[in-house]
Scaffold this motif. Structure first.
Motif, PDB file in Angstrom:
ATOM      1  N   ARG A 159      -2.430   0.887   9.291  1.00 35.87           N
ATOM      2  CA  ARG A 159      -3.773   0.383   9.601  1.00 35.87           C
ATOM      3  C   ARG A 159      -4.295  -0.509   8.483  1.00 35.87           C
ATOM      4  O   ARG A 159      -4.891  -1.563   8.743  1.00 35.87           O
ATOM      5  CB  ARG A 159      -4.743   1.549   9.822  1.00 35.87           C
ATOM      6  CG  ARG A 159      -4.514   2.325  11.101  1.00 35.87           C
ATOM      7  CD  ARG A 159      -5.465   3.494  11.217  1.00 35.87           C
ATOM      8  NE  ARG A 159      -6.853   3.063  11.372  1.00 35.87           N
ATOM      9  CZ  ARG A 159      -7.882   3.888  11.428  1.00 35.87           C
ATOM     10  NH1 ARG A 159      -7.679   5.204  11.336  1.00 35.87           N
ATOM     11  NH2 ARG A 159      -9.102   3.425  11.593  1.00 35.87           N
ATOM     12  N   VAL A 160      -4.084  -0.097   7.242  1.00 36.62           N
ATOM     13  CA  VAL A 160      -4.555  -0.885   6.106  1.00 36.62           C
ATOM     14  C   VAL A 160      -3.932  -2.280   6.128  1.00 36.62           C
ATOM     15  O   VAL A 160      -4.629  -3.301   5.994  1.00 36.62           O
ATOM     16  CB  VAL A 160      -4.231  -0.168   4.772  1.00 36.62           C
ATOM     17  CG1 VAL A 160      -4.422  -1.106   3.584  1.00 36.62           C
ATOM     18  CG2 VAL A 160      -5.106   1.072   4.611  1.00 36.62           C
ATOM     19  N   ILE A 161      -2.618  -2.336   6.295  1.00 41.82           N
ATOM     20  CA  ILE A 161      -1.932  -3.631   6.243  1.00 41.82           C
ATOM     21  C   ILE A 161      -2.258  -4.487   7.463  1.00 41.82           C
ATOM     22  O   ILE A 161      -2.524  -5.692   7.344  1.00 41.82           O
ATOM     23  CB  ILE A 161      -0.414  -3.425   6.095  1.00 41.82           C
ATOM     24  CG1 ILE A 161      -0.127  -2.729   4.760  1.00 41.82           C
ATOM     25  CG2 ILE A 161       0.318  -4.764   6.149  1.00 41.82           C
ATOM     26  CD1 ILE A 161       1.302  -2.289   4.585  1.00 41.82           C
ATOM     27  N   CYS A 192       0.857  -1.190   0.000  1.00 44.71           N
ATOM     28  CA  CYS A 192       0.000   0.000   0.000  1.00 44.71           C
ATOM     29  C   CYS A 192       0.892   1.238   0.000  1.00 44.71           C
ATOM     30  O   CYS A 192       1.860   1.311   0.765  1.00 44.71           O
ATOM     31  CB  CYS A 192      -0.914   0.001   1.225  1.00 44.71           C
ATOM     32  SG  CYS A 192      -2.012   1.439   1.328  1.00 44.71           S
ATOM     33  N   ALA A 193       0.564   2.204  -0.859  1.00 44.70           N
ATOM     34  CA  ALA A 193       1.302   3.464  -0.927  1.00 44.70           C
ATOM     35  C   ALA A 193       0.318   4.617  -0.966  1.00 44.70           C
ATOM     36  O   ALA A 193      -0.715   4.541  -1.644  1.00 44.70           O
ATOM     37  CB  ALA A 193       2.209   3.497  -2.150  1.00 44.70           C
ATOM     38  N   LEU A 194       0.648   5.684  -0.258  1.00 42.91           N
ATOM     39  CA  LEU A 194      -0.204   6.872  -0.215  1.00 42.91           C
ATOM     40  C   LEU A 194       0.619   8.116  -0.495  1.00 42.91           C
ATOM     41  O   LEU A 194       1.702   8.298   0.060  1.00 42.91           O
ATOM     42  CB  LEU A 194      -0.876   7.014   1.152  1.00 42.91           C
ATOM     43  CG  LEU A 194      -1.978   6.023   1.512  1.00 42.91           C
ATOM     44  CD1 LEU A 194      -2.472   6.292   2.927  1.00 42.91           C
ATOM     45  CD2 LEU A 194      -3.138   6.113   0.532  1.00 42.91           C
ATOM     46  N   ILE A 241       5.013   4.104   1.898  1.00 38.46           N
ATOM     47  CA  ILE A 241       4.806   2.773   1.332  1.00 38.46           C
ATOM     48  C   ILE A 241       4.985   1.730   2.435  1.00 38.46           C
ATOM     49  O   ILE A 241       5.946   1.790   3.204  1.00 38.46           O
ATOM     50  CB  ILE A 241       5.789   2.454   0.198  1.00 38.46           C
ATOM     51  CG1 ILE A 241       5.795   3.556  -0.863  1.00 38.46           C
ATOM     52  CG2 ILE A 241       5.434   1.117  -0.449  1.00 38.46           C
ATOM     53  CD1 ILE A 241       6.810   3.312  -1.974  1.00 38.46           C
ATOM     54  N   GLY A 242       4.069   0.778   2.488  1.00 40.64           N
ATOM     55  CA  GLY A 242       4.184  -0.312   3.447  1.00 40.64           C
ATOM     56  C   GLY A 242       3.837  -1.638   2.797  1.00 40.64           C
ATOM     57  O   GLY A 242       3.165  -1.681   1.763  1.00 40.64           O
ATOM     58  N   CYS A 276      -2.428   0.155  -4.341  1.00 38.82           N
ATOM     59  CA  CYS A 276      -2.378  -1.126  -3.643  1.00 38.82           C
ATOM     60  C   CYS A 276      -2.109  -2.212  -4.669  1.00 38.82           C
ATOM     61  O   CYS A 276      -2.627  -2.154  -5.793  1.00 38.82           O
ATOM     62  CB  CYS A 276      -3.690  -1.425  -2.916  1.00 38.82           C
ATOM     63  SG  CYS A 276      -4.013  -0.346  -1.499  1.00 38.82           S
ATOM     64  N   SER A 277      -1.308  -3.185  -4.298  1.00 34.24           N
ATOM     65  CA  SER A 277      -1.059  -4.299  -5.211  1.00 34.24           C
ATOM     66  C   SER A 277      -0.939  -5.585  -4.420  1.00 34.24           C
ATOM     67  O   SER A 277      -0.769  -5.582  -3.194  1.00 34.24           O
ATOM     68  CB  SER A 277       0.212  -4.061  -6.031  1.00 34.24           C
ATOM     69  OG  SER A 277       1.364  -4.224  -5.236  1.00 34.24           O
ATOM     70  N   GLY A 278      -1.020  -6.687  -5.147  1.00 34.12           N
ATOM     71  CA  GLY A 278      -0.984  -7.999  -4.515  1.00 34.12           C
ATOM     72  C   GLY A 278      -2.350  -8.638  -4.541  1.00 34.12           C
ATOM     73  O   GLY A 278      -3.340  -8.052  -4.995  1.00 34.12           O
ATOM     74  N   SER A 279      -2.428  -9.831  -4.024  1.00 36.68           N
ATOM     75  CA  SER A 279      -3.680 -10.580  -4.054  1.00 36.68           C
ATOM     76  C   SER A 279      -4.738  -9.977  -3.145  1.00 36.68           C
ATOM     77  O   SER A 279      -5.925 -10.295  -3.272  1.00 36.68           O
ATOM     78  CB  SER A 279      -3.420 -12.037  -3.653  1.00 36.68           C
ATOM     79  OG  SER A 279      -2.669 -12.090  -2.455  1.00 36.68           O
ATOM     80  N   ALA A 280      -4.345  -9.093  -2.218  1.00 40.06           N
ATOM     81  CA  ALA A 280      -5.305  -8.430  -1.332  1.00 40.06           C
ATOM     82  C   ALA A 280      -5.504  -6.964  -1.712  1.00 40.06           C
ATOM     83  O   ALA A 280      -5.893  -6.151  -0.878  1.00 40.06           O
ATOM     84  CB  ALA A 280      -4.839  -8.534   0.114  1.00 40.06           C
ATOM     85  N   ASP A 281      -5.269  -6.631  -2.988  1.00 46.17           N
ATOM     86  CA  ASP A 281      -5.309  -5.219  -3.387  1.00 46.17           C
ATOM     87  C   ASP A 281      -6.703  -4.606  -3.263  1.00 46.17           C
ATOM     88  O   ASP A 281      -6.836  -3.447  -2.835  1.00 46.17           O
ATOM     89  CB  ASP A 281      -4.770  -5.033  -4.806  1.00 46.17           C
ATOM     90  CG  ASP A 281      -5.540  -5.829  -5.850  1.00 46.17           C
ATOM     91  OD1 ASP A 281      -6.342  -6.709  -5.482  1.00 46.17           O
ATOM     92  OD2 ASP A 281      -5.332  -5.569  -7.056  1.00 46.17           O
ATOM     93  N   ALA A 282      -7.755  -5.347  -3.593  1.00 45.12           N
ATOM     94  CA  ALA A 282      -9.110  -4.798  -3.486  1.00 45.12           C
ATOM     95  C   ALA A 282      -9.447  -4.466  -2.036  1.00 45.12           C
ATOM     96  O   ALA A 282     -10.028  -3.407  -1.747  1.00 45.12           O
ATOM     97  CB  ALA A 282     -10.127  -5.793  -4.051  1.00 45.12           C
TER      98      ALA A 282
END
Length: 219
Positions: A174-176, A5-7, A15-16, A143-149
């Motif tokens: 918090r997102v991660i 996740c990046a903001l 980025i985390g 957001c990327s990866g299999s949990a991007d949505a």
């Protein structure tokens, strides 16, 4: 599963990522921890999700351009990087299809590069496996990866409180962490956190700083 996740904040980009990866063996998948965010040269951050081998090869490619990237992104260097990445992805997919006689489950990669352009503006440059690319710093969330949505939904719900890097750190954390807690063993820590300032100074959060984020998360 993976989540990066990046903001975009008013003074930089946070980025985390989680740290879990799966390697396929004859006995089935084996899970272990890997780093997914890297400093390239002096002024660039690289993050990637996908097949471990492609992440490693893509990182090597980006590192070979580190001196050029320190001077700033140009159309020419962006095209060269995309071409190099396309070749390694195509080779990996072709070998997979030849061996397994199918395309489902073929190696894949999704890349984010944060660095300055020739005008010294910090940019978020996204490259997909088919080398479709875009600047996403106007949108401000990646957001990327299999949990991007899952990650996008959480990030957008928190973004009203986003302003500077400090607030961005807490949102990304918090997102991660919410993804780890909600999706179980699909994603796991430790959480890796970085930020790049508009001046392109790059920092990786220490364990102590991440512990402070956890305390804020729990408030």
């Amino acid at each position: 599963m993976t989540l990066i996740c990046a903001l975009k904040c008013n003074n930089g980009v946070v980025i985390g990522s989680d740290s879990q990866a799966s390697v396929q063996t004859t006995a089935g998948p084996i899970k272990h921890n890997i780093q997914k965010i890297y400093k390239i040269g002096k002024k660039t951050l690289f993050a990637a999700s996908g097949t471990i081998g492609l992440i490693q090869k893509s990182k090597d490619i980006i590192e070979s351009y580190s001196d050029v990237l320190d001077r700033g992104l140009t159309k020419e260097v962006m095209e060269d990087i995309k071409n190099d990445i396309f070749l390694i992805v195509k080779e990996a997919k072709d070998k997979y299809q030849q061996y397994y006689n199918k395309t489902e489950g073929a190696p894949d990669i999704d890349i984010l590069i944060c660095g300055k352009d020739k005008a010294d503006k910090l940019r978020m440059w996204h490259i997909s496996a088919d080398t479709h690319d875009e600047f996403i710093d106007v949108v401000g969330v990646y957001c990327s990866g299999s949990a991007d949505a899952f990650g996008y939904a959480l990030a957008k719900s928190f973004m009203q409180s986003l302003s500077n890097i400090e607030s961005g750190e807490l949102i990304v954390y918090r997102v991660i962490l919410d993804a780890i807690n909600s999706l179980g063993s699909g994603i796991s820590g430790p959480i890796d956190m970085w930020y790049i300032e508009n001046t392109c100074n790059i920092h990786r959060l220490s364990n102590m700083q991440i512990e402070r984020l956890f305390k804020k998360y729990m408030e």
